[in-house]
Design a protein around this motif. Structure first.
Motif, PDB file in Angstrom:
ATOM      1  N   ALA A 158       6.941 -23.398 -22.276  1.00 44.73           N
ATOM      2  CA  ALA A 158       5.659 -23.432 -21.567  1.00 44.73           C
ATOM      3  C   ALA A 158       5.768 -22.798 -20.181  1.00 44.73           C
ATOM      4  CB  ALA A 158       5.162 -24.866 -21.451  1.00 44.73           C
ATOM      5  N   THR A 159       6.993 -22.712 -19.673  1.00 41.65           N
ATOM      6  CA  THR A 159       7.189 -22.080 -18.374  1.00 41.65           C
ATOM      7  C   THR A 159       8.527 -21.346 -18.390  1.00 41.65           C
ATOM      8  OG1 THR A 159       7.083 -22.435 -15.993  1.00 41.65           O
ATOM      9  CG2 THR A 159       8.316 -24.055 -17.271  1.00 41.65           C
ATOM     10  N   PHE A 160       8.847 -20.673 -17.282  1.00 43.38           N
ATOM     11  CA  PHE A 160      10.146 -20.012 -17.209  1.00 43.38           C
ATOM     12  C   PHE A 160      10.739 -20.222 -15.814  1.00 43.38           C
ATOM     13  CE2 PHE A 160       8.090 -16.378 -15.138  1.00 43.38           C
ATOM     14  CZ  PHE A 160       6.821 -16.423 -15.674  1.00 43.38           C
ATOM     15  N   ALA A 161      12.036 -19.904 -15.710  1.00 43.34           N
ATOM     16  CA  ALA A 161      12.799 -20.280 -14.505  1.00 43.34           C
ATOM     17  C   ALA A 161      12.107 -19.845 -13.213  1.00 43.34           C
ATOM     18  CB  ALA A 161      14.207 -19.688 -14.581  1.00 43.34           C
ATOM     19  N   PHE A 162      11.607 -18.617 -13.172  1.00 42.66           N
ATOM     20  CA  PHE A 162      11.001 -18.102 -11.942  1.00 42.66           C
ATOM     21  C   PHE A 162       9.882 -19.004 -11.430  1.00 42.66           C
ATOM     22  CE2 PHE A 162       7.985 -15.495  -9.593  1.00 42.66           C
ATOM     23  CZ  PHE A 162       8.809 -14.823  -8.701  1.00 42.66           C
ATOM     24  N   LYS A 163       9.080 -19.492 -12.382  1.00 43.87           N
ATOM     25  CA  LYS A 163       7.932 -20.322 -11.991  1.00 43.87           C
ATOM     26  C   LYS A 163       8.347 -21.690 -11.469  1.00 43.87           C
ATOM     27  CE  LYS A 163       3.808 -18.814 -14.344  1.00 43.87           C
ATOM     28  NZ  LYS A 163       2.645 -19.291 -15.097  1.00 43.87           N
ATOM     29  N   LEU A 164       9.552 -22.117 -11.793  1.00 41.87           N
ATOM     30  CA  LEU A 164      10.006 -23.441 -11.351  1.00 41.87           C
ATOM     31  C   LEU A 164      10.695 -23.396  -9.992  1.00 41.87           C
ATOM     32  CD1 LEU A 164      11.302 -24.867 -14.742  1.00 41.87           C
ATOM     33  CD2 LEU A 164       9.222 -25.491 -13.519  1.00 41.87           C
ATOM     34  N   LEU A 165      10.858 -22.191  -9.444  1.00 41.05           N
ATOM     35  CA  LEU A 165      11.522 -22.085  -8.138  1.00 41.05           C
ATOM     36  C   LEU A 165      10.725 -22.804  -7.065  1.00 41.05           C
ATOM     37  CD1 LEU A 165      12.740 -18.382  -8.241  1.00 41.05           C
ATOM     38  CD2 LEU A 165      14.124 -20.449  -8.335  1.00 41.05           C
ATOM     39  N   HIS A 166       9.434 -22.540  -7.033  1.00 42.75           N
ATOM     40  CA  HIS A 166       8.616 -23.138  -5.983  1.00 42.75           C
ATOM     41  C   HIS A 166       8.574 -24.673  -6.074  1.00 42.75           C
ATOM     42  CE1 HIS A 166       5.507 -22.766  -2.819  1.00 42.75           C
ATOM     43  NE2 HIS A 166       5.252 -23.970  -3.265  1.00 42.75           N
ATOM     44  N   PRO A 167       8.226 -25.240  -7.226  1.00 41.44           N
ATOM     45  CA  PRO A 167       8.154 -26.714  -7.279  1.00 41.44           C
ATOM     46  C   PRO A 167       9.472 -27.422  -6.986  1.00 41.44           C
ATOM     47  CG  PRO A 167       7.655 -25.741  -9.438  1.00 41.44           C
ATOM     48  CD  PRO A 167       7.720 -24.618  -8.460  1.00 41.44           C
ATOM     49  N   THR A 168      10.609 -26.865  -7.436  1.00 44.19           N
ATOM     50  CA  THR A 168      11.880 -27.546  -7.166  1.00 44.19           C
ATOM     51  C   THR A 168      12.225 -27.480  -5.677  1.00 44.19           C
ATOM     52  OG1 THR A 168      12.936 -25.500  -7.901  1.00 44.19           O
ATOM     53  CG2 THR A 168      13.009 -27.363  -9.416  1.00 44.19           C
ATOM     54  N   GLY A 169      12.009 -26.323  -5.065  1.00 42.16           N
ATOM     55  CA  GLY A 169      12.311 -26.179  -3.643  1.00 42.16           C
ATOM     56  C   GLY A 169      11.447 -27.099  -2.806  1.00 42.16           C
ATOM     57  N   GLU A 170      10.173 -27.152  -3.161  1.00 42.42           N
ATOM     58  CA  GLU A 170       9.238 -27.992  -2.413  1.00 42.42           C
ATOM     59  C   GLU A 170       9.623 -29.468  -2.515  1.00 42.42           C
ATOM     60  OE1 GLU A 170       4.888 -26.864  -2.263  1.00 42.42           O
ATOM     61  OE2 GLU A 170       4.781 -28.749  -3.346  1.00 42.42           O
ATOM     62  N   LEU A 171       9.989 -29.894  -3.711  1.00 42.37           N
ATOM     63  CA  LEU A 171      10.371 -31.297  -3.900  1.00 42.37           C
ATOM     64  C   LEU A 171      11.640 -31.643  -3.122  1.00 42.37           C
ATOM     65  CD1 LEU A 171       9.686 -32.424  -7.556  1.00 42.37           C
ATOM     66  CD2 LEU A 171       9.329 -33.752  -5.484  1.00 42.37           C
ATOM     67  N   ALA A 172      12.612 -30.719  -3.135  1.00 44.37           N
ATOM     68  CA  ALA A 172      13.850 -30.963  -2.396  1.00 44.37           C
ATOM     69  C   ALA A 172      13.528 -31.195  -0.921  1.00 44.37           C
ATOM     70  CB  ALA A 172      14.806 -29.784  -2.563  1.00 44.37           C
ATOM     71  N   LEU A 173      12.678 -30.333  -0.365  1.00 43.93           N
ATOM     72  CA  LEU A 173      12.324 -30.465   1.053  1.00 43.93           C
ATOM     73  C   LEU A 173      11.555 -31.757   1.302  1.00 43.93           C
ATOM     74  CD1 LEU A 173      12.472 -28.990   3.789  1.00 43.93           C
ATOM     75  CD2 LEU A 173      10.230 -28.029   3.300  1.00 43.93           C
ATOM     76  N   ARG A 174      10.580 -32.042   0.430  1.00 44.33           N
ATOM     77  CA  ARG A 174       9.775 -33.259   0.616  1.00 44.33           C
ATOM     78  C   ARG A 174      10.630 -34.510   0.603  1.00 44.33           C
ATOM     79  NH1 ARG A 174       4.253 -32.308  -2.899  1.00 44.33           N
ATOM     80  NH2 ARG A 174       3.534 -30.626  -1.537  1.00 44.33           N
ATOM     81  N   LEU A 175      11.571 -34.573  -0.341  1.00 47.47           N
ATOM     82  CA  LEU A 175      12.395 -35.776  -0.445  1.00 47.47           C
ATOM     83  C   LEU A 175      13.321 -35.919   0.756  1.00 47.47           C
ATOM     84  CD1 LEU A 175      13.180 -35.736  -4.278  1.00 47.47           C
ATOM     85  CD2 LEU A 175      11.728 -37.350  -3.045  1.00 47.47           C
ATOM     86  N   MET A 176      13.820 -34.784   1.263  1.00 45.53           N
ATOM     87  CA  MET A 176      14.642 -34.862   2.477  1.00 45.53           C
ATOM     88  C   MET A 176      13.813 -35.396   3.639  1.00 45.53           C
ATOM     89  SD  MET A 176      17.321 -31.721   2.814  1.00 45.53           S
ATOM     90  CE  MET A 176      16.302 -30.351   2.316  1.00 45.53           C
ATOM     91  N   VAL A 177      12.573 -34.929   3.745  1.00 49.29           N
ATOM     92  CA  VAL A 177      11.693 -35.404   4.824  1.00 49.29           C
ATOM     93  C   VAL A 177      11.467 -36.905   4.682  1.00 49.29           C
ATOM     94  CG1 VAL A 177       9.341 -35.290   5.738  1.00 49.29           C
ATOM     95  CG2 VAL A 177      10.574 -33.182   5.233  1.00 49.29           C
ATOM     96  N   VAL A 178      11.209 -37.363   3.457  1.00 50.33           N
ATOM     97  CA  VAL A 178      10.987 -38.795   3.219  1.00 50.33           C
ATOM     98  C   VAL A 178      12.228 -39.595   3.617  1.00 50.33           C
ATOM     99  CG1 VAL A 178      10.657 -40.532   1.409  1.00 50.33           C
ATOM    100  CG2 VAL A 178       9.241 -38.474   1.433  1.00 50.33           C
ATOM    101  N   ALA A 179      13.412 -39.049   3.293  1.00 53.45           N
ATOM    102  CA  ALA A 179      14.655 -39.750   3.629  1.00 53.45           C
ATOM    103  C   ALA A 179      14.862 -39.817   5.143  1.00 53.45           C
ATOM    104  CB  ALA A 179      15.842 -39.050   2.961  1.00 53.45           C
ATOM    105  N   LEU A 180      14.457 -38.768   5.854  1.00 56.09           N
ATOM    106  CA  LEU A 180      14.686 -38.734   7.300  1.00 56.09           C
ATOM    107  C   LEU A 180      13.632 -39.511   8.093  1.00 56.09           C
ATOM    108  CD1 LEU A 180      15.907 -35.105   8.119  1.00 56.09           C
ATOM    109  CD2 LEU A 180      17.221 -37.195   7.880  1.00 56.09           C
ATOM    110  N   MET A 181      12.478 -39.761   7.456  1.00 58.86           N
ATOM    111  CA  MET A 181      11.385 -40.412   8.190  1.00 58.86           C
ATOM    112  C   MET A 181      11.697 -41.869   8.548  1.00 58.86           C
ATOM    113  SD  MET A 181       8.000 -38.979   6.299  1.00 58.86           S
ATOM    114  CE  MET A 181       6.885 -40.226   6.928  1.00 58.86           C
TER     115      MET A 181
END
Lengths: 108, 200
Positions: B28-51
């Motif tokens: 249903a998807t391919f690797a290129f399309k998953l770059l954005h969501p994975t990167g965004e989640l990594a950043l969001r979770l780091m922010v949540v951890a640091l808050m």
């Protein structure tokens, strides 16, 4: 009490600064000034234009009022190219965010 | 309480990853399309951890924040796993080592590698025994996450040519860091004033 007021003030200032800074910094969007959609060429024509560049298309999409193509060139470089939806001219090309091509005179 | 909550939190943290892997496997998807969501989640979770750190300094210890703090290492490891997925999808999309090396020095790319390396430092010492073994050095090494967040946001900005989304993600941290600095200063000033009073 004074400390609380100071806290609230700094929070308000930080918020206001962010609100002001955000639109000023969000200037990365390419503007094609392409007019109404009914005059646009089809996505298939866009794919043909990319094919003529000898690119392998990864993804095509509409970005603002531009056509955007993610593609790989013969050297395996991933490119993000913006095409004018009416003329299908290649306007600007980025490689991982770094500009590698811009049509002469294009400032959008 | 946290012991009971932890599996649920992990399930929640794993859900996006499971959905992505399923979509990828089903075509249903391919690797290129998953770059954005994975990167965004990594950043969001780091922010949540640091808050949670500055929040505790500002508002003091309460049950909610202490629970959050107890889960912080889990959130951080999840952030690292999404960062790792981001890298794996990148390699899958590139398909060969040549083009990866070829583009390494582009600002949008080396910044991603650097951010990942810093996450790796923090994540590699996330086990309980590492916390004990490293003593005060554990905390010092965890500061690498600050770098990972800031350089990760820079990575996003350089790729997108648009500071908006990256700044929105950093905004909670900037606000909290500012507040923490203000709170610490007022507390110090108050303490000094009290000391003066008791001397007089």
């Amino acid at each position: 009490m004074i400390a609380r007021i100071r806290l609230a003030a700094s929070l308000a200032i930080a918020g206001a600064a962010l609100a002001v800074a955000q639109p000023a910094l969000a200037d990365g969007d390419v503007v094609c000034s392409s007019g109404p959609r009914e005059n646009w060429k089809s996505i298939n024509d866009l794919k043909k234009a990319a094919w003529l560049e000898r690119w392998e298309i990864i993804e095509t999409r509409i970005e603002g009022d531009c056509y955007e193509v993610y593609a790989r060139n013969e050297r395996g470089q991933v490119l993000e190219a913006f095409f004018h939806p009416v003329t299908l001219e290649k306007l600007v090309v980025f490689r991982r965010g770094s500009e590698v091509y811009r049509k002469r005179g294009f400032t959008g | 309480m946290i012991r009971k909550l932890r599996p649920l939190v992990w399930l929640l943290l794993a859900l996006p990853a499971l959905a992505m892997v399923y979509q990828l496997a089903s075509g249903a998807t391919f690797a290129f399309k998953l770059l954005h969501p994975t990167g965004e989640l990594a950043l969001r979770l780091m922010v949540v951890a640091l808050m949670v750190g500055p929040l505790i300094t500002i508002f003091g210890r309460n049950r909610f924040l202490l629970g959050w703090l107890a889960l912080r290492r889990n959130i951080g490891v999840a952030a690292f796993i999404y960062g790792l997925m981001h890298l794996v999808f990148y390699v899958m999309d590139m398909g060969a080592i040549g083009p990866i090396i070829d583009e390494f020095w582009l600002p949008g790319i080396w910044s991603g590698w650097l951010s990942f390396a810093l996450m790796l430092v923090a994540a590699s010492i996330s086990a309980d025994w590492a916390v004990k073994a490293l003593g005060p050095w554990w905390q010092r090494l965890q500061y690498a996450v600050y770098g990972a967040v800031l350089i990760g946001a820079l990575h996003w900005y350089w790729l997108d040519n648009n500071a908006g989304p990256a700044l929105v993600h950093l905004a909670p941290l900037f606000v909290l860091w500012t507040l923490r600095a203000v709170v610490k200063r007022t507390r110090r000033a108050r303490k000094k004033a009290k000391e003066k009073e008791s001397l007089a």
